[in-house]
Design a protein around this motif. Structure first.
Motif, PDB file in Angstrom:
ATOM      1  N   TYR A  17     -70.509  22.564 -15.634  1.00 55.68           N
ATOM      2  CA  TYR A  17     -70.777  21.875 -14.373  1.00 55.68           C
ATOM      3  C   TYR A  17     -69.526  21.108 -13.956  1.00 55.68           C
ATOM      4  O   TYR A  17     -68.904  20.421 -14.757  1.00 55.68           O
ATOM      5  CB  TYR A  17     -71.954  20.901 -14.517  1.00 55.68           C
ATOM      6  N   GLU A  18     -69.155  21.255 -12.681  1.00 52.64           N
ATOM      7  CA  GLU A  18     -67.979  20.564 -12.162  1.00 52.64           C
ATOM      8  C   GLU A  18     -68.328  19.448 -11.197  1.00 52.64           C
ATOM      9  O   GLU A  18     -67.872  18.331 -11.350  1.00 52.64           O
ATOM     10  CB  GLU A  18     -67.035  21.554 -11.463  1.00 52.64           C
ATOM     11  N   GLY A  23     -73.496  20.087  -0.765  1.00 52.58           N
ATOM     12  CA  GLY A  23     -74.915  20.136  -1.098  1.00 52.58           C
ATOM     13  C   GLY A  23     -75.288  21.139  -2.176  1.00 52.58           C
ATOM     14  O   GLY A  23     -76.474  21.318  -2.467  1.00 52.58           O
ATOM     15  N   CYS A  24     -74.298  21.786  -2.791  1.00 55.65           N
ATOM     16  CA  CYS A  24     -74.550  22.774  -3.847  1.00 55.65           C
ATOM     17  C   CYS A  24     -73.927  22.297  -5.155  1.00 55.65           C
ATOM     18  O   CYS A  24     -72.970  21.536  -5.155  1.00 55.65           O
ATOM     19  CB  CYS A  24     -73.929  24.121  -3.471  1.00 55.65           C
ATOM     20  N   GLU A  25     -74.474  22.777  -6.278  1.00 57.15           N
ATOM     21  CA  GLU A  25     -73.876  22.510  -7.584  1.00 57.15           C
ATOM     22  C   GLU A  25     -72.825  23.577  -7.856  1.00 57.15           C
ATOM     23  O   GLU A  25     -73.071  24.765  -7.624  1.00 57.15           O
ATOM     24  CB  GLU A  25     -74.934  22.539  -8.675  1.00 57.15           C
ATOM     25  N   ILE A  26     -71.670  23.144  -8.366  1.00 58.51           N
ATOM     26  CA  ILE A  26     -70.553  24.048  -8.633  1.00 58.51           C
ATOM     27  C   ILE A  26     -70.304  24.099 -10.140  1.00 58.51           C
ATOM     28  O   ILE A  26     -70.215  23.057 -10.799  1.00 58.51           O
ATOM     29  CB  ILE A  26     -69.274  23.559  -7.915  1.00 58.51           C
ATOM     30  N   ILE A  55     -69.477  29.620  -9.915  1.00 60.81           N
ATOM     31  CA  ILE A  55     -70.875  29.885  -9.630  1.00 60.81           C
ATOM     32  C   ILE A  55     -71.359  28.750  -8.740  1.00 60.81           C
ATOM     33  O   ILE A  55     -71.098  27.577  -9.010  1.00 60.81           O
ATOM     34  CB  ILE A  55     -71.730  29.948 -10.910  1.00 60.81           C
ATOM     35  N   ILE A  56     -72.041  29.118  -7.681  1.00 61.64           N
ATOM     36  CA  ILE A  56     -72.601  28.148  -6.755  1.00 61.64           C
ATOM     37  C   ILE A  56     -74.121  28.226  -6.867  1.00 61.64           C
ATOM     38  O   ILE A  56     -74.699  29.307  -6.752  1.00 61.64           O
ATOM     39  CB  ILE A  56     -72.156  28.454  -5.317  1.00 61.64           C
ATOM     40  N   SER A  57     -74.727  27.073  -7.114  1.00 65.61           N
ATOM     41  CA  SER A  57     -76.185  26.983  -7.161  1.00 65.61           C
ATOM     42  C   SER A  57     -76.637  26.243  -5.911  1.00 65.61           C
ATOM     43  O   SER A  57     -76.408  25.043  -5.768  1.00 65.61           O
ATOM     44  CB  SER A  57     -76.639  26.248  -8.419  1.00 65.61           C
ATOM     45  N   LYS A  79     -80.664  28.973  -6.117  1.00 65.72           N
ATOM     46  CA  LYS A  79     -80.204  30.355  -5.920  1.00 65.72           C
ATOM     47  C   LYS A  79     -78.743  30.441  -6.360  1.00 65.72           C
ATOM     48  O   LYS A  79     -77.890  29.705  -5.860  1.00 65.72           O
ATOM     49  CB  LYS A  79     -80.351  30.760  -4.454  1.00 65.72           C
ATOM     50  N   LEU A  80     -78.466  31.348  -7.299  1.00 65.03           N
ATOM     51  CA  LEU A  80     -77.130  31.479  -7.861  1.00 65.03           C
ATOM     52  C   LEU A  80     -76.349  32.587  -7.166  1.00 65.03           C
ATOM     53  O   LEU A  80     -76.889  33.648  -6.858  1.00 65.03           O
ATOM     54  CB  LEU A  80     -77.213  31.790  -9.359  1.00 65.03           C
ATOM     55  N   ARG A  81     -75.057  32.305  -6.956  1.00 65.24           N
ATOM     56  CA  ARG A  81     -74.163  33.325  -6.416  1.00 65.24           C
ATOM     57  C   ARG A  81     -72.741  33.006  -6.833  1.00 65.24           C
ATOM     58  O   ARG A  81     -72.427  31.865  -7.204  1.00 65.24           O
ATOM     59  CB  ARG A  81     -74.284  33.413  -4.904  1.00 65.24           C
ATOM     60  N   MET A  82     -71.880  34.004  -6.749  1.00 66.13           N
ATOM     61  CA  MET A  82     -70.463  33.808  -7.011  1.00 66.13           C
ATOM     62  C   MET A  82     -69.791  33.355  -5.722  1.00 66.13           C
ATOM     63  O   MET A  82     -70.200  33.756  -4.625  1.00 66.13           O
ATOM     64  CB  MET A  82     -69.819  35.112  -7.497  1.00 66.13           C
ATOM     65  N   SER A  83     -68.763  32.549  -5.849  1.00 65.04           N
ATOM     66  CA  SER A  83     -68.024  32.099  -4.670  1.00 65.04           C
ATOM     67  C   SER A  83     -67.259  33.274  -4.056  1.00 65.04           C
ATOM     68  O   SER A  83     -66.839  34.196  -4.753  1.00 65.04           O
ATOM     69  CB  SER A  83     -67.052  30.979  -5.046  1.00 65.04           C
ATOM     70  N   GLU A  84     -67.095  33.204  -2.755  1.00 69.91           N
ATOM     71  CA  GLU A  84     -66.248  34.149  -2.026  1.00 69.91           C
ATOM     72  C   GLU A  84     -64.796  33.709  -2.207  1.00 69.91           C
ATOM     73  O   GLU A  84     -64.539  32.542  -2.517  1.00 69.91           O
ATOM     74  CB  GLU A  84     -66.619  34.151  -0.539  1.00 69.91           C
TER      75      GLU A  84
END
Length: 78
Positions: free
Chosen positions: A18-19, A24-27, A47-49, A53-58
């Motif tokens: 966790y960073e 408004g998202c967890e990084i 990873i952006i939560s 909902k999890l996704r990889m950063s662009e």
């Protein structure tokens, strides 16, 4: 956390850290091996939560997040 690690594993990484909160998202940083250090080689990826909902950063987003972390980190580890 297990869901995050599974997501990281599915994308070729070993662990996460966790960073910060960003827009408004967890990084989370992606960790390649079990040394608990984030290693950036090439385009920074996170990873952006977003509300669970999890996704990889662009690519551009990864640079924006890295800039944000550098500007807001007292330890300047980035």
């Amino acid at each position: 956390m297990n869901r995050l690690i599974k997501f990281a594993n599915d994308n070729g990484f070993d662990n996460v850290k966790y960073e910060s909160e960003y827009k408004g998202c967890e990084i989370y940083s992606l960790i390649y091996r079990d040394d608990e250090q984030a290693h950036c080689i090439g385009t920074p990826m996170f990873i952006i939560s977003d509300n669970g909902k999890l996704r990889m950063s662009e690519p551009k987003e990864g640079f924006d997040i890295l800039r944000f972390l550098c500007e807001n980190d007292d330890k300047t580890r980035w």
